[in-house]
Design a protein around this motif. Structure first.
Motif, PDB file in Angstrom:
ATOM      1  N   GLY A  44       2.022  28.152  36.469  1.00  0.00           N
ATOM      2  CA  GLY A  44       1.356  26.878  36.240  1.00  0.00           C
ATOM      3  C   GLY A  44       0.697  26.734  34.894  1.00  0.00           C
ATOM      4  O   GLY A  44       0.371  25.625  34.476  1.00  0.00           O
ATOM      5  N   VAL A  45       0.508  27.841  34.174  1.00  0.00           N
ATOM      6  CA  VAL A  45      -0.090  27.767  32.844  1.00  0.00           C
ATOM      7  C   VAL A  45       0.810  27.050  31.847  1.00  0.00           C
ATOM      8  O   VAL A  45       0.345  26.556  30.819  1.00  0.00           O
ATOM      9  CB  VAL A  45      -0.412  29.190  32.333  1.00  0.00           C
ATOM     10  CG1 VAL A  45       0.859  29.946  32.004  1.00  0.00           C
ATOM     11  CG2 VAL A  45      -1.331  29.143  31.110  1.00  0.00           C
ATOM     12  N   SER A  46       2.105  26.960  32.134  1.00  0.00           N
ATOM     13  CA  SER A  46       3.043  26.391  31.179  1.00  0.00           C
ATOM     14  C   SER A  46       2.792  24.903  30.963  1.00  0.00           C
ATOM     15  O   SER A  46       2.824  24.119  31.902  1.00  0.00           O
ATOM     16  CB  SER A  46       4.482  26.587  31.658  1.00  0.00           C
ATOM     17  OG  SER A  46       5.370  25.817  30.871  1.00  0.00           O
ATOM     18  N   THR A  50       5.212  12.400  43.187  1.00  0.00           N
ATOM     19  CA  THR A  50       4.001  13.196  43.053  1.00  0.00           C
ATOM     20  C   THR A  50       4.330  14.680  43.185  1.00  0.00           C
ATOM     21  O   THR A  50       5.422  15.058  43.627  1.00  0.00           O
ATOM     22  CB  THR A  50       2.983  12.824  44.124  1.00  0.00           C
ATOM     23  OG1 THR A  50       3.500  13.185  45.415  1.00  0.00           O
ATOM     24  CG2 THR A  50       2.671  11.327  44.107  1.00  0.00           C
ATOM     25  N   LEU A  51       3.369  15.521  42.813  1.00  0.00           N
ATOM     26  CA  LEU A  51       3.579  16.958  42.947  1.00  0.00           C
ATOM     27  C   LEU A  51       3.806  17.368  44.401  1.00  0.00           C
ATOM     28  O   LEU A  51       4.755  18.123  44.683  1.00  0.00           O
ATOM     29  CB  LEU A  51       2.410  17.716  42.327  1.00  0.00           C
ATOM     30  CG  LEU A  51       2.443  19.239  42.457  1.00  0.00           C
ATOM     31  CD1 LEU A  51       3.743  19.831  41.931  1.00  0.00           C
ATOM     32  CD2 LEU A  51       1.244  19.859  41.732  1.00  0.00           C
ATOM     33  N   ALA A  87       1.824  18.787  29.987  1.00  0.00           N
ATOM     34  CA  ALA A  87       0.388  18.758  30.213  1.00  0.00           C
ATOM     35  C   ALA A  87       0.085  18.200  31.604  1.00  0.00           C
ATOM     36  O   ALA A  87       0.923  17.542  32.228  1.00  0.00           O
ATOM     37  CB  ALA A  87      -0.298  17.925  29.138  1.00  0.00           C
ATOM     38  N   SER A  88      -1.126  18.433  32.057  1.00  0.00           N
ATOM     39  CA  SER A  88      -1.512  18.052  33.424  1.00  0.00           C
ATOM     40  C   SER A  88      -2.210  16.704  33.507  1.00  0.00           C
ATOM     41  O   SER A  88      -2.463  16.200  34.602  1.00  0.00           O
ATOM     42  CB  SER A  88      -2.464  19.113  33.990  1.00  0.00           C
ATOM     43  OG  SER A  88      -3.650  19.176  33.203  1.00  0.00           O
ATOM     44  N   PHE A  89      -2.514  16.094  32.348  1.00  0.00           N
ATOM     45  CA  PHE A  89      -3.509  15.033  32.324  1.00  0.00           C
ATOM     46  C   PHE A  89      -3.055  13.704  32.939  1.00  0.00           C
ATOM     47  O   PHE A  89      -3.851  12.776  33.035  1.00  0.00           O
ATOM     48  CB  PHE A  89      -3.990  14.801  30.889  1.00  0.00           C
ATOM     49  CG  PHE A  89      -4.521  16.057  30.244  1.00  0.00           C
ATOM     50  CD1 PHE A  89      -5.459  16.836  30.887  1.00  0.00           C
ATOM     51  CD2 PHE A  89      -4.053  16.461  29.005  1.00  0.00           C
ATOM     52  CE1 PHE A  89      -5.944  17.998  30.307  1.00  0.00           C
ATOM     53  CE2 PHE A  89      -4.533  17.620  28.417  1.00  0.00           C
ATOM     54  CZ  PHE A  89      -5.477  18.388  29.074  1.00  0.00           C
ATOM     55  N   ASP A  90      -1.797  13.605  33.353  1.00  0.00           N
ATOM     56  CA  ASP A  90      -1.391  12.387  34.057  1.00  0.00           C
ATOM     57  C   ASP A  90      -2.004  12.315  35.446  1.00  0.00           C
ATOM     58  O   ASP A  90      -2.167  11.231  36.008  1.00  0.00           O
ATOM     59  CB  ASP A  90       0.131  12.295  34.150  1.00  0.00           C
ATOM     60  CG  ASP A  90       0.744  13.467  34.896  1.00  0.00           C
ATOM     61  OD1 ASP A  90       0.158  14.576  34.857  1.00  0.00           O
ATOM     62  OD2 ASP A  90       1.809  13.294  35.521  1.00  0.00           O
ATOM     63  N   ALA A  91      -2.362  13.483  36.026  1.00  0.00           N
ATOM     64  CA  ALA A  91      -2.866  13.478  37.396  1.00  0.00           C
ATOM     65  C   ALA A  91      -3.951  14.518  37.657  1.00  0.00           C
ATOM     66  O   ALA A  91      -4.659  14.410  38.656  1.00  0.00           O
ATOM     67  CB  ALA A  91      -1.709  13.703  38.377  1.00  0.00           C
ATOM     68  N   TYR A  92      -4.101  15.505  36.778  1.00  0.00           N
ATOM     69  CA  TYR A  92      -5.027  16.603  37.029  1.00  0.00           C
ATOM     70  C   TYR A  92      -5.867  16.889  35.795  1.00  0.00           C
ATOM     71  O   TYR A  92      -5.443  16.664  34.661  1.00  0.00           O
ATOM     72  CB  TYR A  92      -4.257  17.866  37.442  1.00  0.00           C
ATOM     73  CG  TYR A  92      -3.440  17.659  38.692  1.00  0.00           C
ATOM     74  CD1 TYR A  92      -4.008  17.768  39.950  1.00  0.00           C
ATOM     75  CD2 TYR A  92      -2.085  17.323  38.599  1.00  0.00           C
ATOM     76  CE1 TYR A  92      -3.254  17.560  41.099  1.00  0.00           C
ATOM     77  CE2 TYR A  92      -1.322  17.120  39.737  1.00  0.00           C
ATOM     78  CZ  TYR A  92      -1.910  17.230  40.988  1.00  0.00           C
ATOM     79  OH  TYR A  92      -1.162  17.015  42.120  1.00  0.00           O
ATOM     80  N   ARG A 121      -3.984  21.767  38.656  1.00  0.00           N
ATOM     81  CA  ARG A 121      -2.619  21.406  39.062  1.00  0.00           C
ATOM     82  C   ARG A 121      -1.940  22.562  39.781  1.00  0.00           C
ATOM     83  O   ARG A 121      -1.252  22.360  40.796  1.00  0.00           O
ATOM     84  CB  ARG A 121      -1.809  20.986  37.836  1.00  0.00           C
ATOM     85  CG  ARG A 121      -0.374  20.591  38.153  1.00  0.00           C
ATOM     86  CD  ARG A 121       0.337  20.023  36.941  1.00  0.00           C
ATOM     87  NE  ARG A 121       0.398  20.968  35.828  1.00  0.00           N
ATOM     88  CZ  ARG A 121       0.916  20.678  34.628  1.00  0.00           C
ATOM     89  NH1 ARG A 121       1.384  19.457  34.390  1.00  0.00           N
ATOM     90  NH2 ARG A 121       0.944  21.585  33.675  1.00  0.00           N
ATOM     91  N   ALA A 122      -2.116  23.781  39.296  1.00  0.00           N
ATOM     92  CA  ALA A 122      -1.497  24.941  39.936  1.00  0.00           C
ATOM     93  C   ALA A 122      -2.057  25.142  41.339  1.00  0.00           C
ATOM     94  O   ALA A 122      -1.322  25.507  42.278  1.00  0.00           O
ATOM     95  CB  ALA A 122      -1.713  26.187  39.092  1.00  0.00           C
TER      96      ALA A 122
END
Length: 483
Positions: free
Chosen positions: A356-358, A423-424, A448-453, A459-460
């Motif tokens: 999830g770091v990617s 969604t995830l 990046a995560s910023f669309d939802a997290y 996110r992970a």
């Protein structure tokens, strides 16, 4: 006291009557640490952030509790906006690195004569211990974790702490560390870009894990991004050391340091990984083997090699380093094996990896190259694409290597036809369906995560939660495999 460096080096109570603005409280502890530092010195502290009180509930609660301590200065919160009057009246502005140096609030503060600095600069000015800085496009956090573990295991009597971009704040404890102690700091390009020119050379050593492409929306060009990373070299003390990946040109390190020992990991470099044994050698001396590392992925062996070299240059004995490697582990969500799972609705077991770091395509491709396994291979990828980066790197590699891509989030449709709006949790459900006959599931977003997290970690954890609703670990004796 003037409005210069003295403000950043103030002791307890020495900022009484001074106005300090912390520009950006944030969620990773840096802004919180800076605010507590200023309050403990008696300053009138204003914390301002564009986020709402609800979004910042946890750090605000901790900060307000600290502000009730008898020795604390007064605290004021300005949330959802920045107030130009507060910035104009400030003596010192401690800026969150996420705020660009050219941001309008900083222009207002500088025009009014305020000293602008960062929590990282304050920390480096306060440190009496040895400090090793680590940066790079990928691998920073793992290398910091490895290096910290190696030094703790090999430097008798020394206290070793890790901090910086990896999370949290060391401001409250850095003053208690002495000359024999070590602080290992992860430094992002944002943090390095913000450091004042008058900081000097506070680092005993530096590690640059690799140089790729990222954060072009902030830096504008690859050259400027790399220049921000190279700022690390300007901080290395005379006679210090630098450890570099083969993707880094050693000439910049030699030109920008004074008498520093420069080691580079390459087939013909002073840092080498023997292809057959996995042994890591520095100037021919064996420091340990990557095969003992409890971490998947060839890239982690590269991070380990740099950490071992830096630890040896910092004074660790090679025998102690060799013994310490087996106890090392990377931070969570770095190609982390989650074991074998089976869908609650039935079906064959499948292996699960959390990378999830990617947040870049190249880091996802690197992770996939390290994962083996039989049967279907499903990649979960998506989120807020970094427009300057090519998501085609992921889709082209997946096509060649036999991975099915399940997209989610704002960029889901770029990664998988028909995934727009998914969604995830919906993507996890789709992936589990594709694995009814068994195989491998890799969560490596490449975006990046910023669309939802709020961040990659949140996110992970959302991925793990969604997976837990659909599948459970099994007692199957198979273990996640890797090439």
């Amino acid at each position: 006291m003037s409005g210069g460096v003295e403000l950043e080096t103030a002791g307890a109570g020495e900022l009484a009557g001074r106005r300090v603005v912390v520009l950006g409280l944030g969620l990773f502890g840096g802004g919180l640490g800076a605010a507590r530092w200023a309050l403990a010195r008696g300053a009138h502290v204003t914390v301002t952030d564009l986020r709402s009180a609800d979004e910042l509930r946890a750090p605000i609660a901790e900060l307000e509790a600290f502000a009730h301590e008898p020795a604390s200065g007064p605290l004021h919160l300005t949330l959802g906006r920045h107030d130009e009057h507060e910035l104009s009246a400030a003596d010192l502005v401690v800026v969150n690195p996420a705020v660009p140096p050219s941001a309008p609030p900083l222009r207002v503060a500088r025009a009014a004569g305020a000293r602008v600095t960062t929590a990282t600069a304050i920390l480096l000015r306060a440190a009496r211990c040895r400090v090793i800085g680590v940066t790079g496009t990928h691998g920073k956090s793992s290398t910091v974790r490895f290096l910290g573990g190696l030094l703790r295991a090999s430097l008798d009597g020394a206290r070793v702490v890790v901090g910086g971009n990896i999370g949290g704040s060391l401001l409250s404890e850095i003053g208690a560390l002495g000359p024999d102690d070590v602080a290992v700091l992860e430094l992002s390009s944002y943090q390095l870009e913000h450091l004042p020119d008058d900081l000097g050379r506070p680092l005993a050593g530096a590690v640059l894990t690799c140089l790729g492409v990222d954060h072009l929306a902030r830096h504008g060009t690859v050259e400027r991004y790399h220049a921000a990373k190279h700022r690390l070299f300007d901080l290395v003390a005379e006679g210090g050391f630098v450890a570099l990946d083969e993707t880094v040109d050693a000439s910049a390190a030699r030109e920008r340091t004074t008498g520093a020992r420069v080691d580079r990991r390459a087939d013909d470099g002073s840092i080498r990984i023997e292809p057959d044994s996995g042994d890591v050698r520095l100037d021919g001396e064996r420091l340990g083997t990557a095969r003992a590392l409890r971490a998947a992925g060839g890239f982690q062996a590269l991070n380990l090699a740099l950490a071992l070299a830096a630890a040896r240059r910092a004074g660790a004995a090679s025998e102690a380093l060799t013994d310490a490697v087996g106890a090392l582990a990377p931070p969570p969500h770095r190609l982390e094996p989650l074991g074998v799972h089976a869908a609650l609705s039935g079906g064959a077991p499948f292996e699960v990896w959390d990378n999830g770091v990617s947040t870049t395509p190249e880091s996802t491709v690197s992770a996939l190259e390290s994962i083996g396994g039989d049967g279907a291979r499903v990649l979960l990828a998506g989120g807020q694409a970094k427009g300057e980066l090519d998501l085609g790197l992921v889709t082209r590699f997946a096509s060649r290597a036999g991975w099915s891509v399940v997209g989610f989030g704002a960029s889901g449709g770029e990664l998988e036809s028909g995934a727009t709006g998914r969604t995830l949790p919906e993507a996890v459900e789709r992936a589990v369906e594709l694995l009814r006959e068994g195989g491998v599931l890799a969560f490596s977003p490449a975006c990046a995560s910023f669309d939802a997290y709020a961040n990659f970690s949140e996110r992970a954890e959302a991925f793990r939660s969604a997976l837990g609703q659909l599948a459970a670990p099994t007692t199957d004796d198979r273990r996640p495999s890797r090439d």
